[in-house]
Design a protein around this motif. Sequence first.
Motif, PDB file in Angstrom:
ATOM      1  N   THR A 162       0.858  -1.101  -0.119  1.00 22.64           N
ATOM      2  CA  THR A 162      -0.120   0.104  -0.138  1.00 22.64           C
ATOM      3  C   THR A 162       0.954   1.379  -0.156  1.00 22.64           C
ATOM      4  N   SER A 163       0.163   2.430  -0.041  1.00 20.09           N
ATOM      5  CA  SER A 163       0.982   3.689  -0.334  1.00 20.09           C
ATOM      6  C   SER A 163       1.232   4.104   1.133  1.00 20.09           C
ATOM      7  N   MET A 164       0.310   3.944   2.062  1.00 22.31           N
ATOM      8  CA  MET A 164       0.429   4.388   3.448  1.00 22.31           C
ATOM      9  C   MET A 164       1.130   3.328   4.213  1.00 22.31           C
ATOM     10  N   PRO A 165       2.051   3.653   5.053  1.00 27.43           N
ATOM     11  CA  PRO A 165       3.105   2.830   5.710  1.00 27.43           C
ATOM     12  C   PRO A 165       2.496   2.577   7.262  1.00 27.43           C
ATOM     13  N   CYS A 166       2.726   1.454   7.760  1.00 34.14           N
ATOM     14  CA  CYS A 166       2.780   1.266   9.323  1.00 34.14           C
ATOM     15  C   CYS A 166       3.832   1.531   9.901  1.00 34.14           C
ATOM     16  N   VAL A 167       4.124   2.705  10.793  1.00 38.01           N
ATOM     17  CA  VAL A 167       5.300   2.950  11.204  1.00 38.01           C
ATOM     18  C   VAL A 167       5.278   2.704  12.711  1.00 38.01           C
ATOM     19  N   THR A 168       5.822   1.659  13.137  1.00 35.64           N
ATOM     20  CA  THR A 168       5.784   1.234  14.644  1.00 35.64           C
ATOM     21  C   THR A 168       7.017   1.845  15.663  1.00 35.64           C
ATOM     22  N   ALA A 169       8.082   2.230  14.906  1.00 34.39           N
ATOM     23  CA  ALA A 169       9.185   2.557  15.398  1.00 34.39           C
ATOM     24  C   ALA A 169       9.171   4.218  15.626  1.00 34.39           C
ATOM     25  N   ASP A 170       9.986   4.779  16.446  1.00 33.84           N
ATOM     26  CA  ASP A 170      10.130   6.168  16.465  1.00 33.84           C
ATOM     27  C   ASP A 170      10.442   6.950  15.204  1.00 33.84           C
ATOM     28  N   ASP A 171      10.108   7.985  14.908  1.00 35.90           N
ATOM     29  CA  ASP A 171      10.258   8.562  13.799  1.00 35.90           C
ATOM     30  C   ASP A 171      11.799   8.840  13.459  1.00 35.90           C
ATOM     31  N   ASN A 172      12.460   9.025  14.401  1.00 32.34           N
ATOM     32  CA  ASN A 172      14.081   8.902  14.250  1.00 32.34           C
ATOM     33  C   ASN A 172      14.729   7.691  13.888  1.00 32.34           C
ATOM     34  N   ALA A 173      14.184   6.528  14.061  1.00 28.44           N
ATOM     35  CA  ALA A 173      14.436   5.490  13.691  1.00 28.44           C
ATOM     36  C   ALA A 173      14.387   4.976  12.295  1.00 28.44           C
ATOM     37  N   ILE A 174      13.535   5.625  11.420  1.00 27.83           N
ATOM     38  CA  ILE A 174      13.494   5.499  10.117  1.00 27.83           C
ATOM     39  C   ILE A 174      14.625   5.652   9.374  1.00 27.83           C
ATOM     40  N   PRO A 175      15.135   4.710   8.902  1.00 29.17           N
ATOM     41  CA  PRO A 175      16.691   4.672   8.121  1.00 29.17           C
ATOM     42  C   PRO A 175      16.600   5.734   6.982  1.00 29.17           C
ATOM     43  N   VAL A 176      17.357   6.594   7.007  1.00 32.81           N
ATOM     44  CA  VAL A 176      17.686   7.617   6.064  1.00 32.81           C
ATOM     45  C   VAL A 176      18.544   6.883   4.727  1.00 32.81           C
ATOM     46  N   ALA A 177      18.197   7.058   3.371  1.00 34.53           N
ATOM     47  CA  ALA A 177      18.924   6.443   2.553  1.00 34.53           C
ATOM     48  C   ALA A 177      20.421   6.642   2.586  1.00 34.53           C
ATOM     49  N   GLN A 178      21.101   5.685   2.345  1.00 32.28           N
ATOM     50  CA  GLN A 178      22.581   5.868   2.270  1.00 32.28           C
ATOM     51  C   GLN A 178      23.099   5.643   0.843  1.00 32.28           C
ATOM     52  N   TYR A 179      23.955   6.520   0.293  1.00 28.15           N
ATOM     53  CA  TYR A 179      24.487   6.068  -1.216  1.00 28.15           C
ATOM     54  C   TYR A 179      25.944   6.109  -1.341  1.00 28.15           C
ATOM     55  N   GLY A 180      26.699   5.771  -0.205  1.00 25.65           N
ATOM     56  CA  GLY A 180      28.346   5.778  -0.192  1.00 25.65           C
ATOM     57  C   GLY A 180      28.767   6.939   0.349  1.00 25.65           C
ATOM     58  N   THR A 181      30.275   6.809   0.174  1.00 31.90           N
ATOM     59  CA  THR A 181      31.129   7.967   0.764  1.00 31.90           C
ATOM     60  C   THR A 181      31.330   9.014  -0.303  1.00 31.90           C
ATOM     61  N   SER A 182      31.047   8.882  -1.515  1.00 30.38           N
ATOM     62  CA  SER A 182      31.342  10.135  -2.349  1.00 30.38           C
ATOM     63  C   SER A 182      30.657  11.099  -2.256  1.00 30.38           C
ATOM     64  N   ASN A 183      31.013  12.364  -2.823  1.00 31.78           N
ATOM     65  CA  ASN A 183      30.393  13.534  -2.522  1.00 31.78           C
ATOM     66  C   ASN A 183      29.180  13.746  -2.833  1.00 31.78           C
ATOM     67  N   ALA A 184      28.830  13.090  -4.214  1.00 28.62           N
ATOM     68  CA  ALA A 184      27.284  13.032  -4.849  1.00 28.62           C
ATOM     69  C   ALA A 184      26.706  12.077  -3.865  1.00 28.62           C
ATOM     70  N   GLY A 185      27.212  10.992  -3.337  1.00 23.84           N
ATOM     71  CA  GLY A 185      26.186  10.110  -2.434  1.00 23.84           C
ATOM     72  C   GLY A 185      25.965  10.945  -1.276  1.00 23.84           C
ATOM     73  N   ARG A 186      26.721  11.423  -0.547  1.00 24.41           N
ATOM     74  CA  ARG A 186      26.767  12.250   0.637  1.00 24.41           C
ATOM     75  C   ARG A 186      25.775  13.495   0.395  1.00 24.41           C
ATOM     76  N   MET A 187      25.687  14.177  -0.717  1.00 23.66           N
ATOM     77  CA  MET A 187      24.790  15.103  -0.865  1.00 23.66           C
ATOM     78  C   MET A 187      23.386  14.411  -0.903  1.00 23.66           C
ATOM     79  N   LYS A 188      23.319  13.302  -1.437  1.00 23.86           N
ATOM     80  CA  LYS A 188      21.837  12.987  -1.586  1.00 23.86           C
ATOM     81  C   LYS A 188      21.239  12.484  -0.101  1.00 23.86           C
ATOM     82  N   THR A 189      22.193  12.164   0.770  1.00 25.92           N
ATOM     83  CA  THR A 189      21.829  11.565   2.286  1.00 25.92           C
ATOM     84  C   THR A 189      21.434  13.011   2.935  1.00 25.92           C
TER      85      THR A 189
END
Length: 528
Positions: free
Chosen positions: A106-133
């Motif tokens: 579904t579009s809507m999630p079930c989020v039982t964890a704390d808001d800050n526990a939702i993991p932000v996407a990681q794109y590696g150590t490059s500058n371009a990847g860090r900018m996205k994160t």
Amino acid sequence: MGTDERNLQGLVAQLAERLAGTGLHGRIGLEKETLRVGPQGSPALTPHPVALGSALTHPNITTDYSEALLELVTPPFDDVRETLGFLHDLQAFAAANVGDETLWSTSMPCVTADDNAIPVAQYGTSNAGRMKTVYRIGLGHRYGRKMQVIAGVHFNYSPRPEFWPALAQVLGEQDDRAFRDERMMGMIRNLLRFGWLVPYLFGASPAVCNSFLEGHGAVLEDFDDDTSYLPHATSLRMGDIGYTNRKEADTGIKADYNSLGGYVDSLRCAINTPSPEWERIGVKVDGEYRQLNANILQIENEYYSTVRPKQPLERFEKPTDALEARGIEYVELRSVDINAQHPLGVDETQLRFLEVFALACLLQPSPLLEPGELDAIDANLLDVAHYGRRPGLALRRPDGEVALQDWARELLSLMRPVATILDQELPGDPYRRALSEQWGKVEQADLTPSARMLEDMMAREEGFYRYASRLSAQHREAFRFNGPLPRAETLEALARQSLAEQAAIEAADTLDFDTFLARYFDGTLRAS
């Protein structure tokens, strides 16, 4: 037949004479977000699976806001069946490579964890990847993380190259970039004006898990102890608990859709104008970035709209620069919910209708937006999201209020000649059948996906979590036992190639991150 319908019928007939075969058909691509969840239905806390490749460089499998929110991207195809086939293979490949996790249906999630526990996407150590994160970290500080894991489907539409000379000839215009951009912006204005029709016909989020609402303050009704809903809602995702630009609107910044130049200028203003509210967050605090900058928008993509003009980006290019340099390549319609009743979240009939809708909006006259009209457009979308199936619901347009059903009938009537022309040389009249199916929903709101979802939940006495969990597991098994995957070897090779490309980007970095960001925003990075 009304005047507008006759005029459109004449225009498409002239175009059909000049375009052989299926030249009026558009090129259709999809971007589908789907959340990886653990056994309890919360966003997965595991890294992006290595078997899926690099989220930074893979052309078809990446992530959106969260490390757990997959984004499956198809190329554009001339036939919606090819688009769906590619999406099927992407989703089947993803489902086979997430271990014991499940792709949420579904579009809507079930989020039982704390808001800050939702993991932000990681794109590696490059500058371009860090900018996205860092950009995503900033979104979390500004709006919270929960709303960022709402998923949807983006419908990408572009006319075929041979369409433009034929249209210019019929209209007596010169086929140049200015002509094409003007017509595409007109299409966008019509998609905005009539865009409420999409959540009415295809909205599939009338209910939400209460865990998602914690701390939100939304006024919904109780479905059961764990689920809230609105009885006539179509798409709470598109409502006031979803991702909107209310905070940006408070600053007076509003995108200008009356010309491409105006659109570019309005977004540039927002990404270069400091926001006192965002300045309170801080940008780099104790050596850690909290956001890319403290401006109204960090980058252009932060501005939420149901429709966007798009131009593929070149190396380190900003979206506004790409649009200014090369014009509009395609239009992205972002208001499509994931339909949990279908394993892919969308089906062929839906895509055929959206193609008819997009082409009708491109061909139909599109006056400039009047002062205050965008406010009415936003209000219509919100009303349909919350109350779209309520009998007698009235919507706003410049000539006064009109009943939703009456306006929908006008729009579907207008689309008939477009569907008829698109059906030429195709067996079974698939476009007219798709249009007919939508007529049925206008006449009987109980046929809409949102109504059927609530009916199913009530009949089974299932709250949102149990409903979504059941269908997610059902679709997982369907993909698992669907036989060999034709594109498996290709996707495995793409995954390996993308990981190698990410490693090469990381090895080639020479700038520190602060300098990289400064040069990105001043436009000098592309020249290096």
